[in-house]
Design an enzyme around this catalytic site. Sequence first.
Site, PDB file in Angstrom:
ATOM      1  N   TYR A  53       0.829  -1.199   0.000  1.00  0.00           N
ATOM      2  CA  TYR A  53       0.000   0.000   0.000  1.00  0.00           C
ATOM      3  C   TYR A  53       0.869   1.257   0.000  1.00  0.00           C
ATOM      4  CZ  TYR A  53      -4.193  -2.791   0.965  1.00  0.00           C
ATOM      5  OH  TYR A  53      -5.225  -3.694   0.896  1.00  0.00           O
ATOM      6  N   PRO A 212     -16.558  -3.256   0.371  1.00  0.00           N
ATOM      7  CA  PRO A 212     -17.932  -3.550   0.788  1.00  0.00           C
ATOM      8  C   PRO A 212     -18.993  -2.719   0.075  1.00  0.00           C
ATOM      9  CG  PRO A 212     -16.812  -2.252   2.449  1.00  0.00           C
ATOM     10  CD  PRO A 212     -15.765  -2.663   1.461  1.00  0.00           C
ATOM     11  N   ALA A 214     -18.653  -1.814  -3.204  1.00  0.00           N
ATOM     12  CA  ALA A 214     -18.439  -2.016  -4.642  1.00  0.00           C
ATOM     13  C   ALA A 214     -17.810  -0.800  -5.302  1.00  0.00           C
ATOM     14  CB  ALA A 214     -19.770  -2.377  -5.327  1.00  0.00           C
ATOM     15  N   GLY A 216     -17.911   2.196  -4.467  1.00  0.00           N
ATOM     16  CA  GLY A 216     -18.726   3.400  -4.406  1.00  0.00           C
ATOM     17  C   GLY A 216     -20.088   3.247  -5.058  1.00  0.00           C
ATOM     18  N   LEU A 217     -20.299   2.168  -5.803  1.00  0.00           N
ATOM     19  CA  LEU A 217     -21.586   1.970  -6.480  1.00  0.00           C
ATOM     20  C   LEU A 217     -22.734   1.817  -5.486  1.00  0.00           C
ATOM     21  CD1 LEU A 217     -20.596  -0.478  -9.364  1.00  0.00           C
ATOM     22  CD2 LEU A 217     -21.202   1.940  -9.571  1.00  0.00           C
ATOM     23  N   LEU A 218     -22.419   1.313  -4.286  1.00  0.00           N
ATOM     24  CA  LEU A 218     -23.456   1.124  -3.279  1.00  0.00           C
ATOM     25  C   LEU A 218     -23.478   2.257  -2.260  1.00  0.00           C
ATOM     26  CD1 LEU A 218     -22.888  -2.703  -2.642  1.00  0.00           C
ATOM     27  CD2 LEU A 218     -24.698  -1.649  -4.021  1.00  0.00           C
ATOM     28  N   GLY A 220     -24.548   5.440  -2.748  1.00  0.00           N
ATOM     29  CA  GLY A 220     -25.382   6.569  -3.155  1.00  0.00           C
ATOM     30  C   GLY A 220     -24.837   7.269  -4.383  1.00  0.00           C
TER      31      GLY A 220
END
Length: 322
Positions: A53, A212, A214, A216-218, A220
């Site tokens: 990282y 968790p 996705a 940012g798809l989940l 909003g």
Amino acid sequence: MDYTQLGRTGLKVSRLCLGTMNFGPATTQEDSFAIMDHAHELGINFFDTANVYGWKKGEGITENIIGRWFAQGGGRREKTVIATKLYGGMGDWPNEDRLSALNIRRACDASLKRMQTDYIDLYQAHHVDRNTPFEEFWEAMDILKQQGKILYVGSSNFAGWHIAKAQETARRRNSVGLVSEQTHYNLLVRPAELEVIPVCEDYGLGLIPWSPLAGGLLGGILRKIDKGRSASENIVRELEKHRSKIEQYEAFCDELGADPADVGLAWLLHQRVVTAPIIGPRTLAQLDGNVKSLDITLDEQALARLDEIFPGFKTAPEEYAW
């Protein structure tokens, strides 16, 4: 903060795991320190990182930030269950990547030095190494345990049969074996339900979902775009692929009166064997928002509706055979 055991171990960890991947590339050291301090204030004791990282080969930028934070004292190290990972390339010379006994030894020592600690709570293989036998892997890990450099061993991105093979090899050595698997799992990405979750349940591994929300798809995404928020080309492409589901999801979250990100995390917390989703806040505000998911209880009707929007999988082989 709620706590749970990490798999079949006696180790207690918070139900949310602080992911540190943004520390360095997207979040300054000063802000990273503030996020980690605030995580402790909220009761989060489980932090996840990796030697790669920071994404500058060999530099271990994120682990170094964590090490400088630990060095401030104040019980920071003692209050933290630190999980790190090895596999990715840390140099261009042979044996500076993957899971050979040589790289395991060197990578562990390097992570300890960067994080300014004398032990790692959970040492995870970031990916399966098809070129290294599990006998070699366990011999190296068991030596690190005997030396007191690591306490527990986990995997990440293993297939179900990799976990089973690793566990049976460990059993023959009278070794504890893996205690956790870190896998890609969320409402939109659910193949882990086929074999990874069942094998974790059978062997007593805790499941630590990454991404968790996705990517940012989940979280909003539609309402954020409507407000003028920009999105990467990849996210826009994925959104168009799943737009109908995301529209239904955000509408359902409105019915619940909850933020989509909180619902996505809460759903994971309702799934069997899930120990703690990895949250990756870039700011203090995002961290405070993530914690709200712990206050959401999804009843059977709500869980069923989410399954209608994002169909999951039956356990293998019933998903594809009788």
